[in-house]
Write a protein that holds these residues in place. Sequence first.
Motif: not given
Length: 586
Positions: A573-582, A542-547
């Motif tokens: 103003d951003s809440a972008s987070r990577p979506t964890l692939s299965s 919730d506090r970092i941008q990550a790939a």
Amino acid sequence: MAASVSVRAKRCSDRERLENNSLAYRRIPPVIQLFYEVDGRPQVYTLLKDEISIGRSSENDVVLNDFSVSRKHAIVVKSGETWIFKDNHSTNGVRLNGKAVAEGEIKDGDELAVGTFTLRLRDDPSIASYPRGAGKKESTSTFIRPLAEFNEDFGLEKDLAPAADSTVFKKRGSLDLAYKNKVFEILVQVAKTLISADELETVLDKVMDMIFEYLPVDRGFLLLMDEAGELKTRVARVKTSRMTTASQEGEVPFSRTIVDMVVRQKVAFLTSDAQKDDRFDMGQSIRIQHIRSAMCVPLWDRGTVIGVIHVDSPIYVGTFKSEDLDLLTALANFAAVAIERASLHLRIEEDKRIRTRLERYHSPAVIEEIIADSQATGSLKRARTKNVTVLFADLVGFSTLSEKMAPDAIATMLTTFFTFAAEAVFSMDGTLDKFIGDEAMAFFGAPIDQPDHAWRAVTAAMKIRESLEAWNKQREVEGEKRLEARIAINSGEVVVGEIGSDRRVDYTVLGNAVNVAARIEQFVASPGDIVIGPVTYEAVKDRIQAAQMGFFALKGLASQVPLFKVLGLIEKDSASRPTLSSEPVP
């Protein structure tokens, strides 16, 4: 013949007249007198009032100037044609004809023992001579001196500094001025001796040296409270010999009964013959250790008892006087202050030692918490299991660069990089574990609990990367190559604490979470990357941008794990987070 009869008649008449006069005299209420002795001088007090007070204070009718006598020890009251004595709740009580009683009728020939004084009663005013045995000192007495009374007599109350001025003695207490000044003169020498010693063991030995110098002591024992509040023997001495540590651990010849009473009641204690004191009938140690003449006083500083001094003579009865107990009590007070001072010095030295040792690993803020904890618990935190976050930072290409560099240049490069790493770790109150070649290892969440240890580790990693970037700008201006670091972070359960041999220990972490972090740094992270494991990511997402980098098979793990590359902080103003692939990466 008539003259002879006349003479006999006259003699008979004179005898009858004397007898009649004697009968008339006997009908007169007797005059009671108390015979006693003060400082070797006979004293006589005639009971002319209906109530007579006896005590140490100068306000009493009969003044007995000794600590064994309470300020208002007892009263003698006239009841009809008899006299009654009453103990006035004194510390050491009153004995009538050798028996301890609180109240009783007194008559001609009775003896009252008040402290160390014996008062004999006579009701025949025609006897002018001093009665045999009047005023004799008790040879088998036991006396208790409350510390509160001692403090008042010697001007040691809270509102009065220790009495170094004889004018204070004149204003305070009822003890003899010359006597108190003598005690003070000795204590001046005691203070000079003790104040020069910093080491605790030296202070303890000096205290016992002075006890044997100033008092007729055969055996002496000094006990101090340990961390658990138990009394432990620290010094044990018999005449000129010292007991060994082994003997101290065995049956040390002092009375637990007496020691426990002194500590519990905060009193100084003197007995002329403990073997004959009925209050110690149950004290087996007194009989077993053959304790006869004995003194025991608390070591106290500002009302807190930190130990006791116990001295005795196992052979002789009546070895110690009340003056000896006062001197030992005063010496114990000075000794307690010196012991506390030496203990403080010891704690300061231990604090320095701990700080020197911990400065290798921890930030100043963490060091303060560790020291506070060690002072509260008596030791540094031992190895235990905790959830922490581990960080590895490796300087990329160092081996290749070092082949072409001078040794001093290599040292400067490593020092600069390690300084960046240490400052970043310490800024987030992390623990710097070690430097391994060109690699720095740190962890967060121990020894001090840090619920946000994952966030602290990620923040420290970004600070290392920022410091390197600033350094590279300077290196470019100087025509030198850029330097990059690979940083890996992983969270999990580890064993943390001081681990090593008797000769060398390190404060470190051990466990699979450490191994995973090391393998991420070695096999996954690229130059300039900050790669974090799944548990770390869940804690900071919730506090970092990550790939998401995908799933990776790492040595020691049965299944592949997802790893993430830190890109930066999340904008407000951003809440972008990577979506964890299965799907794992092949």
